[in-house]
Design an enzyme around this catalytic site. Structure first.
Site: not given
Ligand SMILES: N[C@@H](CCC[C@H](N)C(=O)O)C(=O)O
Length: 285
Positions: A21, A82, A91-93, A170, A230-231
């Site tokens: 990611n 984004n 965003c966890g990652n 989120n 996605c974390g």
């Molecule tokens: N696209 C997500 C935010 C990003 C999440 C991410 N890739 C993760 O690792 O958590 C959103 O709009 O909530």
């Protein structure tokens, strides 16, 4: 990008990823940049920009109104966007990659870092012996919130599944499928009904439970499309397990790699996985 008058024409950036990611990190300690959605999308474009799933503007809390009130708790704020330019709460990652950058660049010592996000502060742990360009980074994700308020259905083509609504800071809709191929190529976003269940959009996880503590998933992220990991989505999948997750350690495999999630006795989650810096450079805009 509107920088202060007489600002530099080129700006440093760092490119990194967590389990595939990938993110563009834009250091902005003094909060000089106002990035429009169009500018973020141009930077994240994989053909005409640098290319990334999202952008992480690293700004000091006392230099941005968005982190108003958080400066006493955290020095740095993760301004996460984004790839389409829309802001995300968490965003966890990304937060693990941001911590990797802050330590590598000498802004923070390794160990426990408190970072502010739109979902509130989070603690990230960068091991002292892994303070270089890669290695595992852990983030305390807090407790998921599950909502049973609406019956949500996710559809892709002729397939439809009931989904569980999970808030990791989120929004997520988690679907359990028989096979990760079931949702097809995910080129178009899954359709979520009722349409007003997620007024600000949603990230959808398609999950297979392989063993009680071992999951695999694909994810279609709000504002991005299908990503390799996605974390927050991995945590949401564990949170959505039937009867709720037991305390213990889970693995979540995604196309880009494996994340590990510890569920603590109070229901809080800790997310661990690789956080890697792959390139540094300058971009002129
Ligand atoms: N696209 C997500 C935010 C990003 C999440 C991410 N890739 C993760 O690792 O958590 C959103 O709009 O909530």
């Amino acid at each position: 990008m509107n920088a202060a008058a007489a600002g530099p024409a080129t700006y440093p950036f760092v490119k990194g990823h967590g389990a595939g990611n990938d993110f563009l990190v834009l250091p902005d300690p003094d909060g000089r940049f106002r990035l429009s959605a169009t500018e973020v999308a141009a930077l994240c474009d994989r053909r005409t920009g640098i290319g990334a799933d999202g952008l992480l503007r690293a700004v000091r809390c006392d230099a941005t109104l968005e982190a108003d009130g958080l400066a006493a708790e955290a020095e740095w704020f993760m301004d996460y966007r984004n790839a389409d330019g829309s802001p995300g709460q968490m965003c966890g990652n990304g937060i693990r990659v941001l911590a990797r950058y802050l330590v590598h660049a000498g802004h923070c010592p390794p160990g426990a870092l408190r970072l502010a996000t739109r979902a509130g502060p989070r603690t990230v742990h960068v091991p002292h012996d892994k303070a270089g360009l890669d290695g595992p980074v852990t983030v305390d994700m807090g407790r998921p919130r599950l909502s049973g308020l609406a019956d949500v259905v996710v559809s892709v083509g002729a397939n439809a599944w009931p989904a569980l609504q999970v808030d990791m800071g989120n929004p997520h809709a988690v679907v359990f499928v028989d096979d990760l191929a079931d949702p097809g190529d995910l080129v178009s976003p899954p359709v979520v009904t009722p349409a007003d269940a997620y007024p600000e959009g949603v990230t959808v996880e398609f999950v297979v439970r392989r063993t009680p503590f071992d999951l695999a998933l694909r994810v279609h992220e709000r504002g991005v499309g299908e990503t390799r990991a996605c974390g927050t989505g991995a945590c949401a999948a564990v949170a959505a397990l039937p009867a709720g997750p037991a305390t213990g350690s889970y693995t979540v495999d995604m196309p880009g790699g494996r994340l590990r999630i510890s569920v603590l006795a109070d229901g809080a989650m800790r997310l661990t996985g690789p956080a890697v810096i792959v390139a540094q450079g300058t971009v002129s805009l």
